[in-house]
Design a protein around this motif. Sequence first.
Motif, mmCIF file in Angstrom:
data_model
loop_
_atom_site.group_PDB
_atom_site.id
_atom_site.type_symbol
_atom_site.label_atom_id
_atom_site.label_comp_id
_atom_site.label_asym_id
_atom_site.label_seq_id
_atom_site.Cartn_x
_atom_site.Cartn_y
_atom_site.Cartn_z
ATOM 1 N N THR B 54 -10.334 4.313 -5.690
ATOM 2 C CA THR B 54 -10.354 4.391 -4.225
ATOM 3 C C THR B 54 -9.416 3.352 -3.634
ATOM 4 O OG1 THR B 54 -12.280 2.943 -4.261
ATOM 5 C CG2 THR B 54 -12.682 5.314 -4.014
ATOM 6 N N GLU B 55 -8.931 2.432 -4.491
ATOM 7 C CA GLU B 55 -8.076 1.357 -4.003
ATOM 8 C C GLU B 55 -6.591 1.714 -4.084
ATOM 9 O OE1 GLU B 55 -9.700 -2.436 -5.428
ATOM 10 O OE2 GLU B 55 -11.177 -1.512 -4.059
ATOM 11 N N ALA B 56 -6.263 2.621 -4.990
ATOM 12 C CA ALA B 56 -4.849 2.914 -5.238
ATOM 13 C C ALA B 56 -4.170 3.426 -3.966
ATOM 14 C CB ALA B 56 -4.725 3.967 -6.344
ATOM 15 N N THR B 57 -2.901 3.033 -3.825
ATOM 16 C CA THR B 57 -2.127 3.514 -2.679
ATOM 17 C C THR B 57 -1.754 4.971 -2.906
ATOM 18 O OG1 THR B 57 -1.147 1.316 -2.664
ATOM 19 C CG2 THR B 57 -0.180 2.965 -1.192
ATOM 20 N N VAL B 58 -2.160 5.803 -1.975
ATOM 21 C CA VAL B 58 -1.884 7.238 -2.105
ATOM 22 C C VAL B 58 -0.707 7.591 -1.207
ATOM 23 C CG1 VAL B 58 -2.795 9.562 -1.775
ATOM 24 C CG2 VAL B 58 -4.286 7.741 -2.646
ATOM 25 N N ASN B 59 0.232 8.324 -1.773
ATOM 26 C CA ASN B 59 1.402 8.750 -1.012
ATOM 27 C C ASN B 59 1.393 10.270 -0.900
ATOM 28 O OD1 ASN B 59 3.921 8.172 0.316
ATOM 29 N ND2 ASN B 59 4.958 9.035 -1.469
ATOM 30 N N THR B 60 2.030 10.773 0.136
ATOM 31 C CA THR B 60 2.159 12.224 0.290
ATOM 32 C C THR B 60 3.641 12.570 0.285
ATOM 33 O OG1 THR B 60 0.166 12.249 1.652
ATOM 34 C CG2 THR B 60 1.540 14.223 1.690
ATOM 35 N N SER B 61 4.019 13.516 -0.564
ATOM 36 C CA SER B 61 5.432 13.863 -0.701
ATOM 37 C C SER B 61 5.877 14.765 0.440
ATOM 38 C CB SER B 61 5.658 14.575 -2.032
ATOM 39 O OG SER B 61 5.114 15.885 -1.967
#
Lengths: 341, 284
Positions: B54-61
């Motif tokens: 839940t901590e990881a940085t999530v990116n959207t392409s």
Amino acid sequence: MKNIIRNIFILLLLVSCSHDDSEIVSYENPEISLVIPLGFPEFNNAVYNNIPTKYGVELGEKLFFEKKLSTDNTVSCSSCHIQANAFSDTNVQAIGIEGRLGFRNTPSVQNLAFINFYNWDGSRLELENQTLVPIITHEEMDSSILEVIGKLEAESFYKELFYKAFGDDDITADRIYNSIAQYEYTLISSNSKYDSIKRNEGKKFTEREALGYQVFQEKCISCHSTELFTDQSFRNIGFPINPNANEAGRSRVTGDPEDYMSFRVPTLRNIEVTAPYGSFGQFATLKEVLDYFDNGVLTADNLDPIFKDNNNRIRLTEEEKNYLIDFLKTLTDYKFIDNNI
Amino acid sequence: MKNIKKGIAAVFVAIFTLTSCTEDESVATMNNVTLAFNNTFKGNTIVLGDATSTEATVNTSAEGQVHHFSELKYVISNVRLLNSDGIEVAYNVSDLDNGATVVDQSKEETLEYVLNNIPVGEYTQIKFGLGIETALNTLDEVSFPSFYATAGANDTQMHWEWGTGYRFTKIEGFYGADNNTLSIHSGSTVVGTEGAYTQGVDAYRDITLSLSENAIVGNNAPKIMIDADFDKLLSGEANTITLGDSNATPSIHTANNMVLFVDNIGGNGDDNITGMFSVNSVEN
């Protein structure tokens, strides 16, 4: 001051030069004259830069059978490249230290002096550059060249072998690579029954072998051509696909989608003793391979035209398959696979 | 030949050392320059995490695919600084032990790379390689034991054994609503010498960045803050990539798929020589 530096520099140059000179093979370590068998292609150019010598080959052979090349001293080149199998083995996929499974079938080591592409995907063009790969690969020997050099330096007889082969007892990475390649260059198979017949040495095909040779010339020779029985091209022939996600065939190297799942056409010499067949040992027997060709191969965008233009098949009757197998067995070189013959 | 080269290098080092010693010690003739890498998604520093993190940085392409990384490593080598007179100072460019590094997002100490003993001057531009040039990309443990060991460590795995070269990037992570695995590795497969490759794909990319302000090497040791925006991996100038079964897992090792990612993060070496990199700031 400048002069001193210049003199040091000149001195260094001289030292280096005289060192290089000592590597020139002396009369005490004669070159081995490799003969190109009748009808074989020219040597790979790399051979001329690493011409086998008496003691270079002796050292290379010793190293080829040396288990200290692996990190836990359990596996040598010869563990997978077994002479009785034309220096391949009978496993589906290669097995390294601790039983680790490689992802391809062990290729035979024969007539490599005449080959221009090494490995199933042709990733190496010179044998000297191949030696390091199994030494460091996790699934094979999982060692490192410094680890290997350290172990060899601890053995006094290796110092002597390196001295004899190269003029001093330095154990270097390049000398390890070169000597193993020199040994492998001497592994030439050209004394099968087929060869005797070609050379008119008095032998004759049986009737079935002769019929098989006819089938071979009709249906196989366009890829398995020349006296090496490979045209050294890369082709996707629709064999069952290796589930290992690392596998892409030749395109792993070239980046060309046209090469996807293409592999080097293997030699058929000594094919009788190099089962299983295919890039990851898909087929246990020659009969299975021929049945597969006859039943139809997997389709693919880049499937070889020979299959694409013929409904993805090479049609063979049961008789033809049997004749063909009889012919292929005439390519077994008993002297090559057994030193005692 | 190698011995001669080593000999020349040794003499140069000797000259250099002798010259340095005669200088007045109170005036700096050289100082360090630190390269600080900030690995981001669109400017947000990346936090790594496993599939369900839940901590990881999530990116959207650009194509709307969410993704995050569990592992992020790349090799920097061939560092050169251009001073205001247009003279290039090359930093141990032929010596991987002293001129190359693995930037590993999971190891803070690797995010800063210190260039030692850079001659005083004002620098306007930095060049470096993402990956390793072919001539040095040979897994030569004898010549560069330290870099070989660092890159090959069990928790780093930057050896590409079958190609007898180094991995240039190693990115592991997850994409899509189902957290499918992504595993994107790059490395060169070329054979031969530069300009005359006989086969293969060159994944080395030369990066050129203008500094936002001059880095002044003198009594101070400047720090160059470099952003690496991994949003570009899937949404680059060269290619807009949608991950799927054919290109997200190790089958991207097929060099044809690999190049799409490489051009995105490393540029194409032609009209894009920055790739994902930019200079954020310079601390003098």
